[in-house]
Scaffold this active site. Sequence first.
Site, PDB file in Angstrom:
ATOM      1  N   GLU A 119       3.610  -0.624   3.461  1.00  0.00           N
ATOM      2  CA  GLU A 119       3.312   0.805   3.566  1.00  0.00           C
ATOM      3  C   GLU A 119       2.102   1.077   4.457  1.00  0.00           C
ATOM      4  OE1 GLU A 119       6.154   0.246   0.532  1.00  0.00           O
ATOM      5  OE2 GLU A 119       4.182  -0.720   0.738  1.00  0.00           O
TER       6      GLU A 119
ATOM      7  N   GLN B 134       9.360   4.727   0.576  1.00  0.00           N
ATOM      8  CA  GLN B 134      10.588   4.711  -0.221  1.00  0.00           C
ATOM      9  C   GLN B 134      10.434   5.353  -1.596  1.00  0.00           C
ATOM     10  OE1 GLN B 134      12.823   0.859  -1.331  1.00  0.00           O
ATOM     11  NE2 GLN B 134      13.719   1.532   0.603  1.00  0.00           N
TER      12      GLN B 134
ATOM     13  N   ALA C 137       7.100   7.345  -3.913  1.00  0.00           N
ATOM     14  CA  ALA C 137       5.698   7.776  -3.843  1.00  0.00           C
ATOM     15  C   ALA C 137       4.772   6.791  -4.546  1.00  0.00           C
ATOM     16  CB  ALA C 137       5.541   9.162  -4.456  1.00  0.00           C
TER      17      ALA C 137
ATOM     18  N   ILE D  48       2.904   4.490  -2.153  1.00  0.00           N
ATOM     19  CA  ILE D  48       2.162   5.089  -1.048  1.00  0.00           C
ATOM     20  C   ILE D  48       0.698   4.670  -1.048  1.00  0.00           C
ATOM     21  CG2 ILE D  48       1.319   7.234  -2.127  1.00  0.00           C
ATOM     22  CD1 ILE D  48       2.385   8.703   0.399  1.00  0.00           C
TER      23      ILE D  48
ATOM     24  N   HIS E 198       8.281   3.771 -10.171  1.00  0.00           N
ATOM     25  CA  HIS E 198       9.230   4.562  -9.377  1.00  0.00           C
ATOM     26  C   HIS E 198       9.269   6.020  -9.808  1.00  0.00           C
ATOM     27  CE1 HIS E 198      10.710   0.429  -8.824  1.00  0.00           C
ATOM     28  NE2 HIS E 198      11.179   0.845  -7.667  1.00  0.00           N
TER      29      HIS E 198
END
Length: 334
Positions: A57, A79, A81, A84, A126
Amino acid sequence: MNMIEAINSAMDVAMERDPMVTVLGEDVGYFGGVFRATAGLQKKYGKTRVFDTPITECGIAGVAVGMAAYGLRPVPEIQFADYIYPALDQLVSEAARLRYRSAGEFTAPITVRSPFGGGIFGGQTHSQSPEGIFTHVSGLKTVIPSTPYDAKGLLIAAIEDNDPVIFFEPKRIYNGPFDGHYDRPISPWSKHEGSEVPEGYYTVPLGKAAVRREGGDVTILAYGTMVHVVLGVVNDLGIDAEVIDLRTLLPLDIETIDASVMKTGRCVVVHEATRTSGFGAELAALVQERCFYHLEAPVARVTGFDTPYPHSLEWAYFPGPVRIGKALKRILED
């Protein structure tokens, strides 16, 4: 269109209009994205404009900053948050400050797309809602749509913007909005308003909220999935609530909020993220500072809990009909 189709259409329109628009990220090319948001784009525009990256990332964000400084308009996808955070330094220290550090010589027209929030039983890695981290950063814009129509229009506007935009997509409503129940679609509003999406070009301006329901007794501020949950609750309870969909957290449409709260005299903020230091705290402070003499009751917040995200108890973690209903009844009695 559903929201996934609208997001895909937005990137297609933007890429067709501007050859500088480039899509990159993990699995965005041949596979078309884990949620299929980029499906068909690589086949149409080629591997130089839609390309897969390694699972890094910080690398995705760093490459996007360099591309933007060079004159491109990158649309990187993170893909989920939840992943991130390795990119924070690039987004906060580089992208957000590039225009200021260069005295306007360089800009960072980057639109970082990322699915966020719960709804798929993804657990702690996720399902997070990290919007509050980005609204704290000067130089970044933060956008969260709640309808397919807005998702497309806001995404095109974000891609055309010369400043970096964090574009969070509520995956719980990717394929259609539901309230706190699994098996019940939300109010009729969601079936005909917001799902009619034009095929071609249009934009929804950043920094402009939408009044989804007019009312006179209480103002409810929400965004993303929670807009649909709130609408279901007030319709079920028959409360005369004014529901404002913020759409853009930064820049914030404070004028629409002020006008509504000054009219109703009460305000409830609803979001999925954890309570402490969540964006609702900023909203509550702003309403108190600007509308204090119009308030009939303290500003209330209904949020996620201050706990690590529960996997098996996801639906209990969400602000739902019970907790939102209690907050509304309590504030209307004050």
